[in-house]
Motif scaffolding. Structure first.
Motif, PDB file in Angstrom:
ATOM      1  N   PRO A 217       0.827  -1.206   0.000  1.00  0.00           N
ATOM      2  CA  PRO A 217       0.000   0.000   0.000  1.00  0.00           C
ATOM      3  C   PRO A 217       0.859   1.254   0.000  1.00  0.00           C
ATOM      4  CG  PRO A 217      -0.003  -1.028   2.163  1.00  0.00           C
ATOM      5  CD  PRO A 217       0.712  -1.969   1.248  1.00  0.00           C
ATOM      6  N   SER A 218       0.238   2.378  -0.281  1.00  0.00           N
ATOM      7  CA  SER A 218       0.935   3.661  -0.320  1.00  0.00           C
ATOM      8  C   SER A 218       1.682   3.906   0.981  1.00  0.00           C
ATOM      9  CB  SER A 218      -0.069   4.790  -0.555  1.00  0.00           C
ATOM     10  OG  SER A 218       0.461   6.038  -0.183  1.00  0.00           O
ATOM     11  N   ARG A 219       2.977   4.180   0.876  1.00  0.00           N
ATOM     12  CA  ARG A 219       3.767   4.435   2.084  1.00  0.00           C
ATOM     13  C   ARG A 219       3.257   5.678   2.814  1.00  0.00           C
ATOM     14  NH1 ARG A 219       8.553   2.025   3.013  1.00  0.00           N
ATOM     15  NH2 ARG A 219       9.767   2.719   4.811  1.00  0.00           N
ATOM     16  N   LYS A 220       2.892   6.694   2.058  1.00  0.00           N
ATOM     17  CA  LYS A 220       2.389   7.920   2.670  1.00  0.00           C
ATOM     18  C   LYS A 220       1.152   7.643   3.514  1.00  0.00           C
ATOM     19  CE  LYS A 220       0.777  12.581   1.476  1.00  0.00           C
ATOM     20  NZ  LYS A 220       0.535  13.537   0.354  1.00  0.00           N
ATOM     21  N   GLU A 221       0.235   6.831   2.975  1.00  0.00           N
ATOM     22  CA  GLU A 221      -0.976   6.497   3.720  1.00  0.00           C
ATOM     23  C   GLU A 221      -0.662   5.603   4.919  1.00  0.00           C
ATOM     24  OE1 GLU A 221      -4.016   7.751   3.342  1.00  0.00           O
ATOM     25  OE2 GLU A 221      -3.055   9.061   1.868  1.00  0.00           O
ATOM     26  N   GLN A 222       0.294   4.704   4.763  1.00  0.00           N
ATOM     27  CA  GLN A 222       0.676   3.854   5.889  1.00  0.00           C
ATOM     28  C   GLN A 222       1.257   4.670   7.035  1.00  0.00           C
ATOM     29  OE1 GLN A 222       0.746  -0.052   6.292  1.00  0.00           O
ATOM     30  NE2 GLN A 222      -1.077   0.874   5.412  1.00  0.00           N
ATOM     31  N   VAL A 223       2.111   5.642   6.706  1.00  0.00           N
ATOM     32  CA  VAL A 223       2.684   6.501   7.739  1.00  0.00           C
ATOM     33  C   VAL A 223       1.584   7.283   8.444  1.00  0.00           C
ATOM     34  CG1 VAL A 223       4.139   8.530   8.134  1.00  0.00           C
ATOM     35  CG2 VAL A 223       4.961   6.678   6.671  1.00  0.00           C
ATOM     36  N   LYS A 224       0.634   7.793   7.680  1.00  0.00           N
ATOM     37  CA  LYS A 224      -0.475   8.556   8.261  1.00  0.00           C
ATOM     38  C   LYS A 224      -1.286   7.698   9.225  1.00  0.00           C
ATOM     39  CE  LYS A 224      -4.571  11.209   6.891  1.00  0.00           C
ATOM     40  NZ  LYS A 224      -5.381  11.687   5.720  1.00  0.00           N
ATOM     41  N   THR A 225      -1.604   6.474   8.797  1.00  0.00           N
ATOM     42  CA  THR A 225      -2.382   5.567   9.646  1.00  0.00           C
ATOM     43  C   THR A 225      -1.592   5.150  10.877  1.00  0.00           C
ATOM     44  OG1 THR A 225      -3.438   4.733   7.631  1.00  0.00           O
ATOM     45  CG2 THR A 225      -3.725   3.435   9.629  1.00  0.00           C
ATOM     46  N   PHE A 226      -0.301   4.929  10.700  1.00  0.00           N
ATOM     47  CA  PHE A 226       0.598   4.562  11.794  1.00  0.00           C
ATOM     48  C   PHE A 226       0.625   5.655  12.852  1.00  0.00           C
ATOM     49  CE2 PHE A 226       5.227   4.739  13.111  1.00  0.00           C
ATOM     50  CZ  PHE A 226       5.195   3.649  13.964  1.00  0.00           C
ATOM     51  N   VAL A 227       0.800   6.894  12.426  1.00  0.00           N
ATOM     52  CA  VAL A 227       0.845   8.022  13.361  1.00  0.00           C
ATOM     53  C   VAL A 227      -0.501   8.164  14.076  1.00  0.00           C
ATOM     54  CG1 VAL A 227       0.981  10.546  13.486  1.00  0.00           C
ATOM     55  CG2 VAL A 227       2.668   9.262  12.158  1.00  0.00           C
ATOM     56  N   THR A 228      -1.593   8.005  13.361  1.00  0.00           N
ATOM     57  CA  THR A 228      -2.919   8.109  13.981  1.00  0.00           C
ATOM     58  C   THR A 228      -3.101   7.053  15.064  1.00  0.00           C
ATOM     59  OG1 THR A 228      -3.885   9.005  11.949  1.00  0.00           O
ATOM     60  CG2 THR A 228      -5.399   8.001  13.536  1.00  0.00           C
ATOM     61  N   ALA A 229      -2.684   5.822  14.781  1.00  0.00           N
ATOM     62  CA  ALA A 229      -2.826   4.738  15.751  1.00  0.00           C
ATOM     63  C   ALA A 229      -2.015   5.008  17.012  1.00  0.00           C
ATOM     64  CB  ALA A 229      -2.404   3.416  15.117  1.00  0.00           C
ATOM     65  N   GLU A 252      14.258   5.645  10.722  1.00  0.00           N
ATOM     66  CA  GLU A 252      13.119   6.192   9.973  1.00  0.00           C
ATOM     67  C   GLU A 252      11.939   6.456  10.903  1.00  0.00           C
ATOM     68  OE1 GLU A 252       9.889   5.094   6.483  1.00  0.00           O
ATOM     69  OE2 GLU A 252      11.522   3.690   6.913  1.00  0.00           O
ATOM     70  N   ILE A 253      11.614   5.486  11.762  1.00  0.00           N
ATOM     71  CA  ILE A 253      10.502   5.652  12.692  1.00  0.00           C
ATOM     72  C   ILE A 253      10.762   6.825  13.631  1.00  0.00           C
ATOM     73  CG2 ILE A 253       9.165   4.559  14.520  1.00  0.00           C
ATOM     74  CD1 ILE A 253       8.727   3.446  11.683  1.00  0.00           C
ATOM     75  N   THR A 254      12.017   6.962  14.063  1.00  0.00           N
ATOM     76  CA  THR A 254      12.372   8.100  14.929  1.00  0.00           C
ATOM     77  C   THR A 254      12.058   9.415  14.241  1.00  0.00           C
ATOM     78  OG1 THR A 254      14.110   6.864  16.075  1.00  0.00           O
ATOM     79  CG2 THR A 254      14.290   9.259  16.079  1.00  0.00           C
ATOM     80  N   GLN A 255      12.431   9.547  12.970  1.00  0.00           N
ATOM     81  CA  GLN A 255      12.154  10.774  12.239  1.00  0.00           C
ATOM     82  C   GLN A 255      10.653  11.019  12.086  1.00  0.00           C
ATOM     83  OE1 GLN A 255      14.171  13.297  11.009  1.00  0.00           O
ATOM     84  NE2 GLN A 255      15.657  12.289  12.350  1.00  0.00           N
ATOM     85  N   VAL A 256       9.905   9.964  11.792  1.00  0.00           N
ATOM     86  CA  VAL A 256       8.455  10.099  11.648  1.00  0.00           C
ATOM     87  C   VAL A 256       7.831  10.596  12.950  1.00  0.00           C
ATOM     88  CG1 VAL A 256       6.315   8.787  11.366  1.00  0.00           C
ATOM     89  CG2 VAL A 256       8.226   8.413   9.795  1.00  0.00           C
ATOM     90  N   LEU A 257       8.219  10.008  14.077  1.00  0.00           N
ATOM     91  CA  LEU A 257       7.597  10.349  15.352  1.00  0.00           C
ATOM     92  C   LEU A 257       8.038  11.717  15.860  1.00  0.00           C
ATOM     93  CD1 LEU A 257       7.551   6.922  17.215  1.00  0.00           C
ATOM     94  CD2 LEU A 257       5.838   7.978  15.746  1.00  0.00           C
ATOM     95  N   LEU A 258       9.306  12.066  15.688  1.00  0.00           N
ATOM     96  CA  LEU A 258       9.749  13.404  16.100  1.00  0.00           C
ATOM     97  C   LEU A 258       9.001  14.471  15.309  1.00  0.00           C
ATOM     98  CD1 LEU A 258      13.628  12.916  16.460  1.00  0.00           C
ATOM     99  CD2 LEU A 258      11.968  13.295  18.299  1.00  0.00           C
ATOM    100  N   GLY A 259       8.818  14.235  14.014  1.00  0.00           N
ATOM    101  CA  GLY A 259       8.068  15.192  13.208  1.00  0.00           C
ATOM    102  C   GLY A 259       6.616  15.281  13.621  1.00  0.00           C
ATOM    103  N   ALA A 260       6.001  14.116  13.933  1.00  0.00           N
ATOM    104  CA  ALA A 260       4.594  14.110  14.337  1.00  0.00           C
ATOM    105  C   ALA A 260       4.392  14.809  15.676  1.00  0.00           C
ATOM    106  CB  ALA A 260       4.092  12.669  14.408  1.00  0.00           C
ATOM    107  N   MET A 261       5.350  14.672  16.588  1.00  0.00           N
ATOM    108  CA  MET A 261       5.252  15.352  17.880  1.00  0.00           C
ATOM    109  C   MET A 261       5.435  16.860  17.710  1.00  0.00           C
ATOM    110  SD  MET A 261       7.273  12.740  20.465  1.00  0.00           S
ATOM    111  CE  MET A 261       6.707  11.057  20.717  1.00  0.00           C
ATOM    112  N   THR A 262       6.368  17.253  16.868  1.00  0.00           N
ATOM    113  CA  THR A 262       6.606  18.678  16.638  1.00  0.00           C
ATOM    114  C   THR A 262       5.383  19.348  16.037  1.00  0.00           C
ATOM    115  OG1 THR A 262       8.971  18.306  16.313  1.00  0.00           O
ATOM    116  CG2 THR A 262       8.068  20.344  15.421  1.00  0.00           C
TER     117      THR A 262
END
Length: 558
Positions: A217-229, A252-262
């Motif tokens: 599936p789309s990586r962008k959508e997976q990241v969005k769903t992951f962050v929401t969960a 990679e996960i560290t970057q995703v989560l730091l960005g989502a928290m910011t």
């Protein structure tokens, strides 16, 4: 005892041969031998995560007669690097070529492997053998041709991981392209694989096939769903465990989560790195010049570290780990190992899985026997066997939210075909995949080129079947892209046929069923539950005008 090929068994008609010593019909223990006119080249020497002693290793028996004159490390993941000291102890003068990033990371990965295997009572190598292996490393840049061994080779960026490489081998005026582990998707911590502007014609391609049966599936959508969960769990007062491969995925996960928290997408709670993820992330901070430009730009513009910034914390010792485990504060922990085989992640999982307030999110590949795969297949409240502090398996009840998100560092079937199309060949060998993945990808390629699915120890002559190269694979790539686009737009109806006990997937008239060949598949919803199915096509119907209608597909439950 297996009968292995020896020098006298080499087919004189073909001066190019391939043999997988491990990682051929499996994911793990990758090691591949090329028997060439001018000498033998070994690529990678990995281990099988979760196995002990000799069971973790490739079978290096054939090397006693087919001695390699040089070796290449494609990247520093454990399943490609972990047995390096075993090989260099047998061939102490052999040079081992790799990129600078792979060489820097190898020290940490091998040190961790020695530590864990020693704790398990079956060390794979000694500290002295590890140091000898590191001394044999020779750093080479991408796109530089090495000609010191009669044959020549060049490393090409393969995506997947910092420093990861594909290999273009030249021998006797012919060339072989070895993909290594490859990804055609850029992430915050690695660029996509290099795609040559013009096709490079070769005699053979040896390709990985990890997701050869999958369109991710789309990586962008997976990241969005992951962050929401994650946000849902944290706002409910729970704690989140992300078992992760320490190298690449954790960063990679560290970057995703730091960005989502910011940005406020998830609460700013403590983000802990534990196990090998700590040292690797510190090393990434020191290697920003080899990472995508976005990380360097962030550091310059913000004046903050790219990785090691609040609210990220490195778990320093067992005492701090125990404090985090027993705290009731919301938090996120990224810990190795990614399949829950060993390391820090099982310790958190044993404590947190029994609580329905918590969550465990899987973000990477899980082999068939891993605790992570078994956890995904459980119903809520079931028991999974996890290693304790001594490595012994114990049952743990799993009431937490458990889901899988596709953040893979491997290309899916479409990505693999896209890369292969840039290296048109008449000969294809598929490796690094479970049975269904290799068979499925082979089925899609078998009318385009000669495809082999060797077992470990099989010697395969790389005879050039060039009469079926080039145009066929490029045509299949265009066909795949067009079909994927139609699939993405189409509405698919799924119904249950109670009389025959099957799910029926009704494809619209305009939608082709070509991507779904008959065979066994794993049907997986995005929340991670697995159901084994077998796809069979019904007889094609014909409308009044005599035009064939794409047949529906039945999914037989098993």
């Amino acid at each position: 005892m297996p009968q292995y090929a020896k020098a006298k068994d080499i087919d004189p008609v073909s001066d190019l041969h391939f043999m997988g010593l491990g990682g051929t019909d499996e994911v793990g223990a990758s090691s591949y031998l090329y028997v060439l006119k001018e000498g033998n080249l070994l690529i990678d020497a990995g281990v099988r995560p979760g196995r002990l002693g000799d069971a973790a290793l490739p079978d290096f028996t054939p090397l006693a007669d087919l001695k390699p004159s040089a070796m290449i490390l494609t990247h520093a993941h454990l399943d490609h690097l972990g047995a390096l000291p075993v090989v260099t102890s047998r061939f102490p003068k052999m040079l081992v070529y790799c990129t600078q990033a792979t060489a820097r990371i190898a020290n940490l990965v091998l040190g961790d492997t020695l530590k864990i295997s020693t704790q398990q009572g079956v060390p794979l190598f000694s500290a002295g053998q590890m140091m000898q292996a590191l001394e044999r490393l020779r750093i080479i840049p991408y796109f530089e041709t090495i000609t010191d061994h009669g044959y020549s080779f060049m490393l090409i960026p393969s995506g997947h991981l910092i420093g990861a490489a594909s290999v273009l081998i030249s021998s006797g005026g012919r060339e072989v392209f070895h993909t290594g582990d490859v990804s055609n998707i850029a992430t915050p911590v690695v660029n996509a694989a290099h795609m040559p502007a013009e096709p490079i014609s070769v005699s053979a391609v040896v390709s990985e096939s990890t997701y050869g049966d999958t369109l991710l599936p789309s990586r962008k959508e997976q990241v969005k769903t992951f962050v929401t969960a994650i946000g849902q769990t944290l706002r409910g007062g729970g704690r989140v465990l992300i078992p992760s491969f320490a190298l690449g995925r954790a960063q990679e996960i560290t970057q995703v989560l730091l960005g989502a928290m910011t940005s406020g997408l998830i609460p700013k709670v403590p983000l802990y790195l534990d196990g090998l993820t700590r040292g690797i992330t510190e090393l990434y901070e020191d290697m920003l010049d080899e990472l995508p430009d976005g990380l360097n730009n962030f550091k310059r513009s913000s004046g903050q570290p790219a990785f090691l910034r609040e609210p990220l914390h490195l778990v320093k010792d067992r005492c701090e780990r125990e404090r985090i485990i027993h705290s009731d504060r919301p938090a996120v922990v990224i810990a190795s190992s990614g399949m829950l085989h060993a390391g820090a992640s099982p310790q958190y999982a044993r404590a947190w899985l029994p609580s329905a307030d918590n969550a465990l999110f899987v973000v990477g590949y899980q082999d068939a026997e891993s605790p992570g795969r078994r956890l995904l297949e459980l119903q809520q409240g079931g028991e999974v066997m996890l290693p304790n502090d001594k490595g012994n398996l114990e049952p743990v009840s799993a009431y937490s939210r458990v889901e899988r998100f596709y953040l893979s560092a491997h290309a899916d079937r479409g990505g693999l075909i896209g890369l292969i199309s840039r290296y048109p060949a008449g000969r294809m060998i598929l490796t690094h995949g479970e049975v269904s993945a290799r068979n499925n990808l082979a089925g899609y390629l078998n009318t385009k080129m000669d495809v082999s699915l060797p077992k470990a120890g099989d010697l395969v002559a790389l005879k050039d079947g060039g009469h079926r190269r080039g145009a066929f694979i490029q045509a299949s790539t265009k066909k795949l892209a067009a079909t994927k686009e139609r699939h993405a737009r189409a509405k698919v109806e799924i119904s249950y046929d109670a009389e025959h006990h099957v799910l029926v997937v009704e494809l619209p008239d305009k939608l082709s069923g070509e991507l779904f060949q008959s065979g066994e598949y794993s049907l997986e919803v995005l929340k991670g539950k697995l159901t084994k199915i077998k796809l069979v096509q019904r007889d094609t119907d014909t409308d009044q005008a005599g035009v064939e209608i794409d047949p529906p597909i039945e999914a037989e439950l098993s």
